[in-house]
Design a protein around this motif. Structure first.
Motif, PDB file in Angstrom:
ATOM      1  N   ASN A  30      10.912   0.147  -4.550  1.00 40.56           N
ATOM      2  CA  ASN A  30      11.100  -1.074  -3.773  1.00 40.56           C
ATOM      3  C   ASN A  30       9.914  -1.472  -2.910  1.00 40.56           C
ATOM      4  O   ASN A  30       9.794  -2.632  -2.536  1.00 40.56           O
ATOM      5  CB  ASN A  30      12.349  -0.958  -2.902  1.00 40.56           C
ATOM      6  N   MET A  31       9.044  -0.549  -2.576  1.00 40.27           N
ATOM      7  CA  MET A  31       7.911  -0.894  -1.720  1.00 40.27           C
ATOM      8  C   MET A  31       6.716  -1.412  -2.515  1.00 40.27           C
ATOM      9  O   MET A  31       5.745  -1.896  -1.943  1.00 40.27           O
ATOM     10  CB  MET A  31       7.527   0.298  -0.837  1.00 40.27           C
ATOM     11  N   GLU A  32       6.792  -1.350  -3.834  1.00 43.69           N
ATOM     12  CA  GLU A  32       5.723  -1.888  -4.670  1.00 43.69           C
ATOM     13  C   GLU A  32       5.626  -3.402  -4.450  1.00 43.69           C
ATOM     14  O   GLU A  32       6.638  -4.106  -4.437  1.00 43.69           O
ATOM     15  CB  GLU A  32       6.009  -1.580  -6.135  1.00 43.69           C
ATOM     16  N   GLY A  33       4.426  -3.888  -4.239  1.00 41.28           N
ATOM     17  CA  GLY A  33       4.209  -5.310  -3.986  1.00 41.28           C
ATOM     18  C   GLY A  33       4.250  -5.687  -2.512  1.00 41.28           C
ATOM     19  O   GLY A  33       3.923  -6.802  -2.132  1.00 41.28           O
ATOM     20  N   MET A  34       4.640  -4.752  -1.668  1.00 42.90           N
ATOM     21  CA  MET A  34       4.735  -5.011  -0.235  1.00 42.90           C
ATOM     22  C   MET A  34       3.347  -5.256   0.355  1.00 42.90           C
ATOM     23  O   MET A  34       2.386  -4.580   0.000  1.00 42.90           O
ATOM     24  CB  MET A  34       5.385  -3.788   0.419  1.00 42.90           C
ATOM     25  N   THR A  35       3.236  -6.198   1.262  1.00 41.82           N
ATOM     26  CA  THR A  35       1.938  -6.496   1.875  1.00 41.82           C
ATOM     27  C   THR A  35       1.566  -5.404   2.881  1.00 41.82           C
ATOM     28  O   THR A  35       2.435  -4.720   3.427  1.00 41.82           O
ATOM     29  CB  THR A  35       1.951  -7.853   2.584  1.00 41.82           C
TER      30      THR A  35
END
Length: 179
Positions: A30-35
């Motif tokens: 879920n943290m993939e793509g988080m800025t």
């Protein structure tokens, strides 16, 4: 009477390790793509950063527990005791940031719980998972089905390698002019 109580206590303690391990693995999805801004707002400022190239940076968050838990039995041997059923005591959560977004999250260290892998790392990402940021992949049944407390999800594909442009035979080369 004592055996059912002991079994219930052990199962309860094991469940805590499993849920932490599953949360740590869920974060890898879920943290993939988080800025980078959202990551630092929920996990804090990283302990270390390392710039790899113009696009890639590693953010490392370290956690060290003073005690590893478990039952310690001391036998009259040289060296003291032996820990039975203990868990790890340290974790390094390494976020690979590409263009200021989380591309991957990897855990290292002595970080397994009695039941489950990487559970010691849960406090690092817990704030982000409890209050998901807008740049995270949404927590839903589909992504939850991909996580387990016993193994990490598959690693994301590596970033594409950009090759230097190749000059072809049809490339016009300008002559150098001397003085």
């Amino acid at each position: 009477m004592r055996k059912p109580f002991l079994l219930a206590t052990l199962l309860t303690l094991a469940g805590c390790g499993y849920s932490d391990s599953r949360m740590a693995h869920q974060a890898q999805i879920n943290m993939e793509g988080m800025t980078a801004v959202d990551l630092q707002s929920c996990a804090g400022v990283p302990d270390k950063t390392k710039k790899i190239d113009d696009h890639t940076e590693i953010f490392t968050y370290n956690l060290k527990n003073d005690s590893s838990g478990g039952v310690e039995v001391t036998l009259p041997i040289v060296g003291g005791g032996y820990t039975i059923g203990g868990s790890g005591s340290q974790c390094a959560a390494n976020f690979r940031m590409v263009d200021n977004k989380v591309a991957a999250l990897f855990y290292s260290g002595n970080n397994d719980r009695t039941v489950g892998e990487d559970g010691i790392c849960a406090p690092i990402i817990r704030g982000c998972m409890r209050r998901p940021q807008s740049s995270m992949i949404p927590l839903d049944d589909e992504t939850r089905a991909l996580s387990s407390g016993f193994h990490q999800p598959p690693a994301p594909p590596p970033p594409p390698v950009t090759a230097a442009p190749v000059l072809s035979d049809t490339t016009v080369r300008m002559p150098t002019v001397g003085r």
